[in-house]
Design an enzyme around this catalytic site. Structure first.
Site, mmCIF file in Angstrom:
data_model
loop_
_atom_site.group_PDB
_atom_site.id
_atom_site.type_symbol
_atom_site.label_atom_id
_atom_site.label_comp_id
_atom_site.label_asym_id
_atom_site.label_seq_id
_atom_site.Cartn_x
_atom_site.Cartn_y
_atom_site.Cartn_z
ATOM 1 N N ASP A 51 -4.025 -8.054 -6.919
ATOM 2 C CA ASP A 51 -5.410 -8.299 -7.311
ATOM 3 C C ASP A 51 -5.524 -8.052 -8.821
ATOM 4 O O ASP A 51 -6.156 -7.081 -9.262
ATOM 5 C CB ASP A 51 -6.346 -7.379 -6.524
ATOM 6 N N HIS B 89 0.830 -1.211 0.000
ATOM 7 C CA HIS B 89 0.000 0.000 0.000
ATOM 8 C C HIS B 89 0.860 1.255 0.000
ATOM 9 O O HIS B 89 0.592 2.213 -0.732
ATOM 10 C CB HIS B 89 -0.899 0.031 1.246
ATOM 11 N N VAL C 107 4.143 -6.372 -4.224
ATOM 12 C CA VAL C 107 5.282 -6.280 -3.312
ATOM 13 C C VAL C 107 5.317 -7.555 -2.474
ATOM 14 O O VAL C 107 4.280 -7.997 -1.952
ATOM 15 C CB VAL C 107 5.160 -5.039 -2.407
#
Length: 282
Positions: free
Chosen positions: A150, A37, A176
């Protein structure tokens, strides 16, 4: 960093930014943030003047009530990570804010959602599309950032942007990973120590399958079978699917297509936690 909770305050904020000529980036998340994120947030901060990060565990994209209940919620920890990464606004709405009345509109993404996550999680992408559309309307971003872990979700959102003519650029970043190859995920927090030790086997299966694809001596079905057997050798896993698919259409491959990238996608349960991962082979 400002923290906003209501649709009205977010809309007023972004309207002021747009009038001032500032570029706005949106990073939609469900919280329990990790380095994946934060990579998106830092990239957004480099490209835009204002970075809005939404943290909202969206109930409409869960088809498993227990998964929704157990999804980690760590707003204070998330806020502490976001400010140094370059976040300008943290949007923390409630369910009532995002859904003042039950949503009745239904999205249909055709073949894109008939496979993999869409096949195993009925209604999932309808929930994703609904909440992403709401966030796009509220924040009016110039860019929106998503992670490629995703992969199917990115494809669905790309179709959403195209079909509804959202005036924004969709930016996606590679997955990641931890040092041992496990894809970073908020759900990893729920793994026991024993489960965490065997979790990298999923990435091993993907990398072995990717090597077979590059060699081109086995069919897609044979590559799939080899990966399934590698995962099945560890009885702690309950494999839901392993697909060898066209990276653009996401449709399973019966044979190799020249000059078309391949995506290898999987979903498996480990220690009661559902994990997904993918590798793209060009």
């Amino acid at each position: 960093m400002e923290i906003l909770h209501t649709a009205a305050t977010l809309q007023a904020y972004t309207e002021t930014c747009r009038r001032a000529g500032q570029r706005i980036a949106l990073v939609p998340t469900m919280g329990a943030l990790h380095e994946g994120h934060l990579q998106l947030v830092r990239a957004a901060a480099t490209a835009c003047d204002v970075v809005i990060v939404s943290v909202f565990v969206n109930p409409t994209q869960f088809n498993n009530a227990e998964d929704f209940r157990l999804y980690p919620r760590l707003p204070e920890e998330d806020a502490a990570l976001l400010e140094p990464a370059g976040c300008t606004v943290l949007f923390l709405p409630t369910v009532e804010t995002m859904y003042p009345q039950p949503a009745v509109l239904h999205f249909d993404f055709g073949p894109l959602e008939r496979v993999m996550e869409g096949a195993h999680r009925p209604g999932h992408f309808n929930g994703v599309a609904t909440v992403v559309s709401k966030l796009f309307h509220l924040s009016r971003p110039h860019q929106a950032y998503f992670g490629q872990k995703d992969w199917q979700q990115v494809a669905v959102v790309r179709q959403l942007v195209a079909d509804l003519s959202f005036d924004l650029e969709l930016v996606s970043f590679p997955t990641v990973r931890e040092a041992d190859g496990l894809a970073m995920s908020s759900r990893n927090r729920r793994l026991s120590a024993a489960a965490r030790a065997v979790a990298p086997r999923l990435h091993e299966a993907l990398e072995r399958a990717a090597q077979l694809v590059r060699q081109g001596t086995q069919s897609p079905a044979e590559v799939q079978q080899a990966a399934v057997e590698h995962i099945a050798a560890e009885p702690a896993f309950q494999l839901e699917y392993f697909e060898v698919a066209d990276a653009h259409t996401l449709q399973p491959l019966a044979e190799w297509q020249p000059n078309r990238p391949v995506v290898l996608c999987l979903a498996a349960y480990l220690d009661g936690v559902r994990l997904i991962d993918n590798v793209v082979v060009k």
